[in-house]
Design an enzyme around this catalytic site. Sequence first.
Site, PDB file in Angstrom:
ATOM      1  CD  GLU A  57     -17.962   5.078 -11.632  1.00 50.67           C
ATOM      2  OE1 GLU A  57     -17.575   6.000 -10.908  1.00 50.67           O
ATOM      3  OE2 GLU A  57     -17.239   5.196 -12.588  1.00 50.67           O
ATOM      4  CG  HIS A  76     -15.279  15.522 -15.862  1.00 45.10           C
ATOM      5  ND1 HIS A  76     -14.994  16.315 -14.570  1.00 45.10           N
ATOM      6  CD2 HIS A  76     -14.492  14.483 -15.534  1.00 45.10           C
ATOM      7  CE1 HIS A  76     -14.261  15.520 -13.695  1.00 45.10           C
ATOM      8  NE2 HIS A  76     -14.118  14.609 -14.230  1.00 45.10           N
ATOM      9  CD  GLU A  87     -13.980   0.714 -13.485  1.00 45.22           C
ATOM     10  OE1 GLU A  87     -15.003   0.333 -13.580  1.00 45.22           O
ATOM     11  OE2 GLU A  87     -13.307   1.845 -13.389  1.00 45.22           O
ATOM     12  CG  ASN A 142     -17.143   8.983 -15.813  1.00 46.20           C
ATOM     13  OD1 ASN A 142     -17.686  10.084 -15.669  1.00 46.20           O
ATOM     14  ND2 ASN A 142     -17.141   8.212 -14.599  1.00 46.20           N
ATOM     15  NE  ARG A 197     -18.771  12.204  -5.409  1.00 47.85           N
ATOM     16  CZ  ARG A 197     -17.665  11.671  -5.267  1.00 47.85           C
ATOM     17  NH1 ARG A 197     -17.025  11.185  -6.319  1.00 47.85           N
ATOM     18  NH2 ARG A 197     -16.982  11.420  -3.906  1.00 47.85           N
ATOM     19  NE  ARG A 213     -18.695  15.887  -5.397  1.00 48.49           N
ATOM     20  CZ  ARG A 213     -17.431  15.631  -4.806  1.00 48.49           C
ATOM     21  NH1 ARG A 213     -16.570  15.283  -5.421  1.00 48.49           N
ATOM     22  NH2 ARG A 213     -17.384  15.140  -3.611  1.00 48.49           N
ATOM     23  CG  HIS A 233      -9.414   6.689 -11.084  1.00 46.77           C
ATOM     24  ND1 HIS A 233      -8.683   7.787 -10.782  1.00 46.77           N
ATOM     25  CD2 HIS A 233     -11.026   7.233 -10.562  1.00 46.77           C
ATOM     26  CE1 HIS A 233      -9.553   8.808 -10.075  1.00 46.77           C
ATOM     27  NE2 HIS A 233     -10.476   8.546  -9.738  1.00 46.77           N
ATOM     28  CG  HIS A 263     -19.805   8.293  -9.276  1.00 48.52           C
ATOM     29  ND1 HIS A 263     -18.385   8.381  -8.620  1.00 48.52           N
ATOM     30  CD2 HIS A 263     -20.458   7.773  -8.100  1.00 48.52           C
ATOM     31  CE1 HIS A 263     -18.620   8.216  -7.425  1.00 48.52           C
ATOM     32  NE2 HIS A 263     -19.982   7.844  -7.015  1.00 48.52           N
ATOM     33  CB  THR A 312     -13.440   7.408  -7.153  1.00 52.01           C
ATOM     34  OG1 THR A 312     -14.561   7.568  -7.552  1.00 52.01           O
ATOM     35  CG2 THR A 312     -13.507   6.145  -6.219  1.00 52.01           C
TER      36      THR A 312
HETATM   37  N1  PXP Z   1     -13.779   4.250 -13.009  1.00 55.55           N
HETATM   38  C1  PXP Z   1     -14.060   4.797 -11.928  1.00 55.55           C
HETATM   39  C2  PXP Z   1     -14.386   3.726 -10.648  1.00 55.55           C
HETATM   40  C3  PXP Z   1     -14.157   6.033 -11.307  1.00 55.55           C
HETATM   41  O1  PXP Z   1     -14.809   6.346 -10.440  1.00 55.55           O
HETATM   42  C4  PXP Z   1     -13.882   6.872 -12.251  1.00 55.55           C
HETATM   43  C5  PXP Z   1     -14.093   8.420 -12.036  1.00 55.55           C
HETATM   44  O2  PXP Z   1     -15.397   8.696 -11.773  1.00 55.55           O
HETATM   45  C6  PXP Z   1     -13.436   6.568 -13.479  1.00 55.55           C
HETATM   46  C7  PXP Z   1     -13.370   5.169 -13.813  1.00 55.55           C
HETATM   47  C8  PXP Z   1     -12.870   7.497 -14.729  1.00 55.55           C
HETATM   48  O3  PXP Z   1     -11.775   8.124 -14.224  1.00 55.55           O
HETATM   49  P1  PXP Z   1     -11.364   9.339 -14.944  1.00 55.55           P
HETATM   50  O4  PXP Z   1     -12.328  10.444 -15.241  1.00 55.55           O
HETATM   51  O5  PXP Z   1      -9.947   9.758 -14.280  1.00 55.55           O
HETATM   52  O6  PXP Z   1     -11.019   8.869 -16.385  1.00 55.55           O
END
Ligand code: PXP
Length: 249
Positions: A70, A10, A151, A7, A45, A49, A190, A43, A101
Amino acid sequence: MASLGVNIDHIANVRQARRTVEPDPVSYALLAELGGADGITVHLREDRRHIQDRDVELLRQTVRSRLNLEMAATAEMEAIALRIRPDMVTLVPEKREEVTTEGGLDVAGQLQSLTGLVGRLQGAGIGVSLFVDADPTQLRACQASGARWVELHTGTYAEASWADQPLELARLTEGSFLARSLGLRVNAGHGLTYQNVEPVAAIEGMEELNIGHTIVARALAVGLEQAVRQMKALVQNPRHDPLFGSPRP
Ligand code: PXP
């Protein structure tokens, strides 16, 4: 053996801190793939953001692994997904004021509308995954919706104290078992880190882990390609009993 979805939200967060053009998440997706990412997750949003529409459009053209979008289950996002056609859509709950999330989607509480959305996305050839807690009621609702993937939300496991982690891991393991017995394919994500990922990666039948924050954090020190490589090694080859072993560096 589980695969790794990286992901890159960031990366976009850093860019949006100055509303400039760098760092560009599209370039960093390529570095993540060089490090062994099996998929790229973003993601989009409602408040835009971090990831922007332009990022998703360019990633669709450049990602050579799999693009997982996402998104919230809204009409706006459905239209975007149907236009851009990611390989996978992961439906997540979204609250404007949250930092990230929080908790899984209430599939049981909105089964009718989600079933329609899942059907339209899958009808367009897009895989659909539902981000849910490892809760039997929710997992049965996922099956009823017609989605092929879930997931499992690993946030509670990730935040649990050392003493409670085995219990949360057992919940994830049982959830994964139930989901697979219902014919669902299982991903998770997550809050996973280099320190806590191995027990989740070792759950039987786990297909993909979606991980963002910890990889981007480590990338500041070692670069994204190397950070992905290090995570991929843990995901592919987790220690048998890592909860009780010594932490990896
Ligand atoms: N899976 C989902 C559904 C999420 O919303 C996120 C965060 O955007 C992640 C995985 C990844 O989470 P993390 O950044 O804490 O590894």
